[in-house]
Design a protein around this motif. Sequence first.
Motif, PDB file in Angstrom:
ATOM      1  N   ALA A 255       0.981  -1.114   0.111  1.00 14.52           N
ATOM      2  CA  ALA A 255      -0.018   0.002   0.234  1.00 14.52           C
ATOM      3  C   ALA A 255       1.078   1.277  -0.009  1.00 14.52           C
ATOM      4  N   LYS A 256       1.877   1.141   0.937  1.00 11.38           N
ATOM      5  CA  LYS A 256       2.723   2.444   1.023  1.00 11.38           C
ATOM      6  C   LYS A 256       3.586   2.519  -0.330  1.00 11.38           C
ATOM      7  N   ARG A 257       4.307   1.701  -0.869  1.00 11.09           N
ATOM      8  CA  ARG A 257       5.161   1.809  -1.785  1.00 11.09           C
ATOM      9  C   ARG A 257       4.678   1.715  -3.211  1.00 11.09           C
ATOM     10  N   LEU A 258       3.569   0.962  -3.220  1.00 12.82           N
ATOM     11  CA  LEU A 258       3.018   0.787  -4.800  1.00 12.82           C
ATOM     12  C   LEU A 258       1.911   1.408  -5.051  1.00 12.82           C
ATOM     13  N   SER A 386       0.163  -6.708 -12.316  1.00  6.18           N
ATOM     14  CA  SER A 386      -0.369  -5.348 -12.445  1.00  6.18           C
ATOM     15  C   SER A 386       0.506  -4.265 -12.550  1.00  6.18           C
ATOM     16  N   TYR A 387       1.596  -4.341 -11.740  1.00  7.09           N
ATOM     17  CA  TYR A 387       2.449  -3.460 -11.249  1.00  7.09           C
ATOM     18  C   TYR A 387       3.578  -3.217 -12.563  1.00  7.09           C
ATOM     19  N   GLY A 388       3.629  -4.101 -13.570  1.00  4.76           N
ATOM     20  CA  GLY A 388       4.481  -3.976 -14.760  1.00  4.76           C
ATOM     21  C   GLY A 388       5.909  -4.388 -14.357  1.00  4.76           C
ATOM     22  N   PRO A 389       6.746  -5.115 -15.213  1.00  9.77           N
ATOM     23  CA  PRO A 389       7.891  -5.483 -15.151  1.00  9.77           C
ATOM     24  C   PRO A 389       8.770  -4.482 -14.393  1.00  9.77           C
ATOM     25  N   GLY A 390       8.431  -3.211 -14.549  1.00  4.63           N
ATOM     26  CA  GLY A 390       9.500  -2.203 -14.067  1.00  4.63           C
ATOM     27  C   GLY A 390       9.375  -2.044 -12.720  1.00  4.63           C
ATOM     28  N   ASN A 391       8.595  -2.772 -12.034  1.00  2.00           N
ATOM     29  CA  ASN A 391       8.360  -2.666 -10.373  1.00  2.00           C
ATOM     30  C   ASN A 391       8.780  -3.987  -9.865  1.00  2.00           C
ATOM     31  N   ASP A 392       9.275  -5.177 -10.425  1.00  3.18           N
ATOM     32  CA  ASP A 392       9.745  -6.310 -10.178  1.00  3.18           C
ATOM     33  C   ASP A 392      10.564  -5.991  -8.766  1.00  3.18           C
ATOM     34  N   GLN A 393      11.439  -5.397  -8.743  1.00  2.00           N
ATOM     35  CA  GLN A 393      12.288  -5.155  -7.575  1.00  2.00           C
ATOM     36  C   GLN A 393      11.725  -4.495  -6.400  1.00  2.00           C
ATOM     37  N   ASN A 394      10.449  -3.630  -6.668  1.00  2.00           N
ATOM     38  CA  ASN A 394       9.849  -3.090  -5.946  1.00  2.00           C
ATOM     39  C   ASN A 394       8.797  -4.178  -5.019  1.00  2.00           C
TER      40      ASN A 394
END
Length: 590
Positions: A255-258, A386-394
């Motif tokens: 919730a906080k980060r994404l 749903s957050y996309g591959p760019g957010n894998d690390q997140n």
Amino acid sequence: MSNRRIVAIFLADRERARQLATELTSDNIEPLLSETMEDFHRAVNYQRIDLVAIDNDLPGFLTGLEILERLNGDLLSPPTLLIGNLNPEMKARAAKLGIESRLAAGADVVALKAEISKVLSNAARALVGIPPAARKLVLQADVIRPLPQVLVKIAGYLDNDRASIVELAKDIAVDPKITTELLKITNSTSFGLRSKVTKAFDAVNFLGIRRTVSLVITSSVIQSQSGMLKALPDWICKWYQQRSVLIASTASAFAKRLEKVSPDTTHILGLLQDLGILVMAHGLGTRYQQLIERVRAVGHLRLDVLEKQQFEMTHADVSAALLLKWALPQSLVSMVANHHESAAPVACSKTEERFIHVMRIGEAVANLSDKFFPQRYQALAGLTHSYGPGNDQNCKECLAEGVAKTVEASQLFNIPTPDEAALAEILEKIQAAGSEPPQPEGTDDNGESPNAAEQSVAANSPVVLVIDDEDATLEMIKGIVTAVGLQVVACKTGGQAKNNAARASAVLCDFHLDGEQGSDVIRDLRQNQFAGPVIVMSSDRTRGVVTRCIEAGMTDFVQKPIDPTILLQKLSRHLGIVLDPNSTENAEER
């Protein structure tokens, strides 16, 4: 479910009610007319209602106000327009029920329509559809502690953007027990204060409003569980407490980060969303407790799906009913009630959708913590995708933070601390799986790998095994299912299905196959330890067919000719992933 706002109408003058219904329909509002108290109770008892318009003076023994009071006693509190000339005592009773609006008895149809439109445009809530069985279970439970009234008021600060620290501190100070608990938490080593806090105001000023509310409610909810936990086996108590904190901690990290929504509100939701498990474990006894054990051990199974099949309610329904009994904010009730749904409710805001999404992520992680199964990982991957591959690390960092916060929260609130090594192992497996969870190998009757044309290109998506002896049906279903990103393995016989079942997350099986019956195929799959959902497809829905399929191990039924939307809704529910029915339009055209 209708996308229109729904208004239940119960007026003494039937012609007036019909005229009002006609006017509302022209404004794209769906009216539900009731001529008797039984009709009205049925209307509000079994579906979502956005507003009730009811006369106070009705034919029969009960007034409109008395009917609403009875509904309230059954944990039904729909947004209401009450029509009648009320005396001061009646007005006080109406205010106690939280009735949104009142009109005089002589109001004409034009005035009624205008007031209904006004209330709907300003409505912050709809009647949450909770099955009667869930509400009855909560009302009959003798181990549920009531929440202190001051705590209900404190919970209201979650929806109050104009609240002040001074006001919240005053409300907390009214209750010595809550104040003591807040000071104990604030002075714990978790917050690292150099000097001891001795006043509620200082604690609230240090923590902030939402963080304070979150800690106070978390502490109170954990304490309120004690009566239910005492009556349950130790393994359920330990499992549940660790599960609920893991859900809350993981959801709040995402919730906080994404999602950029309040992690403190999310933490509360995470703790509340599974409360119904305790109520069901206590009220339904051994049968439900055995169901929990079965779901924990079998990767394909979903607790909410089996609950619905066996008890006509889910633990989310029971949790929501409990929150209604505790008079917690309607926004919390709605999100808890709907957190298993793949599609957001009509009245759900974008912010609430974000909360629900992270609640589902928390639950998916908790399910994986029981045992790592590919199907459970697929459910989690479907949500984080749903957050996309760019957010894998997140996403990986959120998962790590959730595990760390679980241990901290367990220590802070003095509940059984989870096995840190086991949590670390699950976290390592999730992160190692990446975007390609392991899939079992499979072969056809000739010992060869299935034709690549019979699978979708999404190698990390669930596999649906389709069994039908008609090529046209196989192609049609393949088009529907692959259009939403699922893989398909197509079979024409039970033997082919048996050889390929190890690859599948779900099975779609025709009943009338060439030379064999679908029920026999299902029975063979179950005997060979296939535990996933099996959906039977047939135009024959006679009692004999349905009974044989249920006895063989059927999970669900879809009628031919296949409606793509209904098929995808069932697959979505049983697989625990979001499937977009709009994606099938091109497939149908082909």
